[in-house]
Design a protein around this motif. Structure first.
Motif, PDB file in Angstrom:
ATOM      1  N   SER A   1       2.406 -20.725 -20.073  1.00  0.00           N
ATOM      2  CA  SER A   1       1.856 -19.372 -19.983  1.00  0.00           C
ATOM      3  C   SER A   1       1.422 -18.856 -21.356  1.00  0.00           C
ATOM      4  O   SER A   1       0.333 -18.277 -21.502  1.00  0.00           O
ATOM      5  N   LYS A   2       2.267 -19.065 -22.370  1.00  0.00           N
ATOM      6  CA  LYS A   2       1.922 -18.600 -23.712  1.00  0.00           C
ATOM      7  C   LYS A   2       0.768 -19.395 -24.313  1.00  0.00           C
ATOM      8  O   LYS A   2      -0.066 -18.849 -25.034  1.00  0.00           O
ATOM      9  N   GLU A   3       0.700 -20.687 -24.023  1.00  0.00           N
ATOM     10  CA  GLU A   3      -0.429 -21.486 -24.512  1.00  0.00           C
ATOM     11  C   GLU A   3      -1.734 -20.996 -23.896  1.00  0.00           C
ATOM     12  O   GLU A   3      -2.764 -20.937 -24.575  1.00  0.00           O
ATOM     13  N   ALA A   4      -1.683 -20.646 -22.609  1.00  0.00           N
ATOM     14  CA  ALA A   4      -2.876 -20.117 -21.943  1.00  0.00           C
ATOM     15  C   ALA A   4      -3.266 -18.761 -22.534  1.00  0.00           C
ATOM     16  O   ALA A   4      -4.458 -18.470 -22.734  1.00  0.00           O
ATOM     17  N   GLU A   5      -2.235 -17.928 -22.829  1.00  0.00           N
ATOM     18  CA  GLU A   5      -2.525 -16.617 -23.433  1.00  0.00           C
ATOM     19  C   GLU A   5      -3.125 -16.782 -24.824  1.00  0.00           C
ATOM     20  O   GLU A   5      -4.056 -16.064 -25.208  1.00  0.00           O
ATOM     21  N   ARG A   6      -2.601 -17.741 -25.595  1.00  0.00           N
ATOM     22  CA  ARG A   6      -3.155 -18.000 -26.933  1.00  0.00           C
ATOM     23  C   ARG A   6      -4.592 -18.488 -26.842  1.00  0.00           C
ATOM     24  O   ARG A   6      -5.458 -18.061 -27.625  1.00  0.00           O
ATOM     25  N   LYS A   7      -4.860 -19.364 -25.895  1.00  0.00           N
ATOM     26  CA  LYS A   7      -6.221 -19.886 -25.726  1.00  0.00           C
ATOM     27  C   LYS A   7      -7.192 -18.765 -25.385  1.00  0.00           C
ATOM     28  O   LYS A   7      -8.320 -18.722 -25.918  1.00  0.00           O
ATOM     29  N   LEU A   8      -6.760 -17.852 -24.540  1.00  0.00           N
ATOM     30  CA  LEU A   8      -7.608 -16.724 -24.155  1.00  0.00           C
ATOM     31  C   LEU A   8      -7.898 -15.832 -25.352  1.00  0.00           C
ATOM     32  O   LEU A   8      -9.051 -15.428 -25.575  1.00  0.00           O
ATOM     33  N   LEU A   9      -6.859 -15.531 -26.147  1.00  0.00           N
ATOM     34  CA  LEU A   9      -7.053 -14.696 -27.337  1.00  0.00           C
ATOM     35  C   LEU A   9      -7.958 -15.380 -28.356  1.00  0.00           C
ATOM     36  O   LEU A   9      -8.803 -14.733 -28.997  1.00  0.00           O
TER      37      LEU A   9
ATOM     38  N   LYS B   1      -6.807  -8.587 -32.450  1.00  0.00           N
ATOM     39  CA  LYS B   1      -6.662  -9.933 -31.876  1.00  0.00           C
ATOM     40  C   LYS B   1      -5.785 -10.810 -32.768  1.00  0.00           C
ATOM     41  O   LYS B   1      -4.974 -11.606 -32.275  1.00  0.00           O
TER      42      LYS B   1
ATOM     43  N   VAL C   1       2.003 -13.738 -30.246  1.00  0.00           N
ATOM     44  CA  VAL C   1       2.062 -14.832 -29.279  1.00  0.00           C
ATOM     45  C   VAL C   1       2.595 -16.104 -29.933  1.00  0.00           C
ATOM     46  O   VAL C   1       3.390 -16.843 -29.346  1.00  0.00           O
TER      47      VAL C   1
ATOM     48  N   THR D   1       8.105 -13.525 -15.849  1.00  0.00           N
ATOM     49  CA  THR D   1       7.212 -14.575 -15.356  1.00  0.00           C
ATOM     50  C   THR D   1       7.476 -14.800 -13.876  1.00  0.00           C
ATOM     51  O   THR D   1       8.625 -14.983 -13.466  1.00  0.00           O
TER      52      THR D   1
END
Length: 553
Positions: free
Chosen positions: A235-243, A284, A291, A395
């Protein structure tokens, strides 16, 4: 159907199951005991392994095939009855004698006595047979006796016989839905832990068994931590990728400069819109920093859980002694399953365990076969998308419970345990479904409601009468001054919610509807549809929007 309404063709049901035998009652027990030579079946009779929880799954797959195209002819075997009871000792002999008397008796009072005796003798037979459930070469009639309660095919109508002959035998769905024979096989093999009981279990006598059990408990508990850490990490990797993608877009916009007319090749300075991006870029970057800090913590948790998992796996693999199936544990599970079967019927329900056309009145799509159960569970989750969701560290994890389908004529589905006591994070709960109820959908809704209530109550812990779903519902019941079992009230209201309110048929009081709308929400498409049907739902819909705009949602 009562005993007085006995089928007038009952005499035909008593015809000899052997084709070459003359007309008589059931075979003698001597004939039954002379079991034919066992013929192994090449197919894998055990249920497919579906124990590991896959948190990436978002829903059930569409069931496209409910029955086989052709009959398996399992019930056409003229020696079916002999094979089913053969080799099972005095327990089978007792079932044979009582069943023979029950089917031939004409006195209603005597039939009632024999009917009660069959219940006890039948479960004694199951106690013996459940120990053989893990044998992949177990004779098909014995497996059908455990799975469907079918001991005598002549108790079928032709239509029922055809229906049961086309049931899909193997579990190719990948979902944790089991028949009784599969359940005992999974318990015996150790792939499935024992169901929770109120009684304290006696410690194992052999050290190897005790060590294996302790390691299995530690592994179960650590598996929950490992799966949850990996889920949070993803979940955090996906959030980092989005940011990072958003940051790249802002930087790209910031680096675009138009050529100044008549001053080529010079470019224009930052525009007002680009200057505003400075603040956004800083935000950002701060968000990425936060994150990254959280991500580092989750990586550490994941590495620790991974190391423990590897260590436990090595210890279990390096055990010098092979731990045999613990018969005591299997007997504990047998007693638990027997209690489950009673609960599906209730105190005044029909606990007759043998399949007979006297009591079977289900239509094909509402009989508790695996595919039908999964189809209804999919319908439930489609309308109540959070029914199998468990929240941990903010989560949402979708965790489908184990489903045990028992061959009973009961009407009550229920949750036996909401999750494993050694792994509250990602372990599956356990729900029980009767296979031959009056309404399969209602039985499944009752089980899901029970699961929902217990999970919500465990989540709220000491504050279950104040917070969340259980707190709001408890306070409403108190205001109504209703007496009785709180969970039973909730289950009845959940069934009403999923059968009436889901279609816009208003049967709930306004305040109760608001509680369910918020804490047992329908999917968004259903909400959008309901808000157009009535001002009542439109008001609830607007409340959702207001809460979404506030910090306290």
């Amino acid at each position: 159907m009562t005993d007085q309404d006995l089928d007038p063709t009952i005499a035909a049901l008593l015809a000899e199951t052997e084709a070459d035998t003359g007309p008589s009652d059931l075979p003698s027990f001597r004939e039954i005991s002379e079991q034919p030579e066992k013929k192994s079946d090449d197919s894998d009779l055990s249920a497919s392994s579906a124990h590991k929880v896959d948190l990436s799954q978002t829903g059930f797959k569409e069931i496209t095939k409910f029955y086989e195209d052709e009959s398996n002819h399992y019930f056409d075997n003229p020696s079916y009855y002999k094979i089913a009871l053969g080799g099972e000792g005095e327990q089978a002999q007792r079932v044979h004698k009582i069943l023979s008397k029950y089917l031939t008796c004409q006195d209603p009072k005597d039939r009632t006595v024999y009917r009660q005796q069959i219940v006890t003798s039948w479960w004694e037979l199951i106690r013996v047979m459940c120990q053989k459930a893990a044998d992949k070469n177990l004779d098909i009639p014995k497996r059908m006796l455990l799975r469907f309660g079918v001991v005598l095919p002549s108790l079928f109508t032709p239509e029922q016989k055809q229906l049961f002959s086309t049931v899909i035998f193997k579990n190719d769905t990948g979902e944790p839905v089991y028949y009784m024979d599969e359940w005992f096989a999974e318990i015996a093999s150790g792939r499935l832990s024992l169901s929770a009981t109120d009684e304290a279990r006696a410690p194992r006598k052999n050290d190897a068994g005790a060590d294996a059990q302790r390691l299995q408990q530690l592994k179960s508990k650590n598996d929950g931590k490992l799966q949850n850490a990996e889920s949070l990490l993803n979940s955090k990797e996906a959030e980092r990728k989005l940011l990072e993608n958003e940051l790249k877009n802002r930087i790209d916009s910031l680096c675009e400069h138009a050529v100044m007319i008549s001053l080529e090749p010079h470019t224009s300075p930052y525009t007002d819109a680009q200057k505003k991006l400075f603040v956004e870029v800083q935000e950002k970057l701060r968000a990425l920093q936060k994150v990254d800090k959280e991500l580092s913590g989750y990586i550490k948790e994941f590495e620790e859980a991974k190391a423990i998992s590897t260590s436990l796996a090595d210890k279990m693999e390096n055990q010098t002694e092979t731990v045999e199936i613990n018969t005591g544990d299997l007997m504990i599970e047998y007693q638990t399953v027997r209690q489950m079967a009673k609960m599906t019927c209730g105190r005044q329900g029909n606990q007759f365990p043998v399949f007979t056309r006297e009591f079977f009145h289900c239509v094909p799509r509402l009989t508790g076969f695996r595919e039908n159960v999964l189809n209804i569970l999919k319908w439930v989750e489609d309308n109540d998308p959070e029914c199998f969701v468990r929240i941990h560290k903010n989560t949402k994890n979708r965790i489908v419970p184990y489903v045990l389908c028992l061959p009973t004529y009961g009407d009550f589905g229920f949750c036996w345990e909401p999750f494993d006591r050694y792994n509250r994070v990602t372990s599956r709960g356990r729900i029980v479904i009767p296979m031959y109820p009056r309404d399969l959908k209602i039985a499944i809704l009752m089980a899901v409601a029970d699961l929902r209530w217990q999970v919500a109550k465990e989540k709220a812990s000491y504050y279950w009468m104040e917070e969340g779903l259980t707190g709001q519902y408890y306070q409403w019941i108190e205001r109504q001054k209703l007496k009785g079992d709180l969970k039973s009230y909730f289950i009845a209201d959940y069934v009403l919610w999923m059968t009436k309110e889901v279609d816009g048929v208003q049967r709930m009081e306004k305040e109760l509807r608001a509680i369910f709308w918020r804490f047992v929400p329908f999917n968004q498409a259903k909400k959008d549809d309901l808000k157009m049907r009535s001002p009542i739902y439109a008001e609830l819909y607007q409340r959702d929007l207001n809460r979404a705009m506030s910090d306290g949602y």
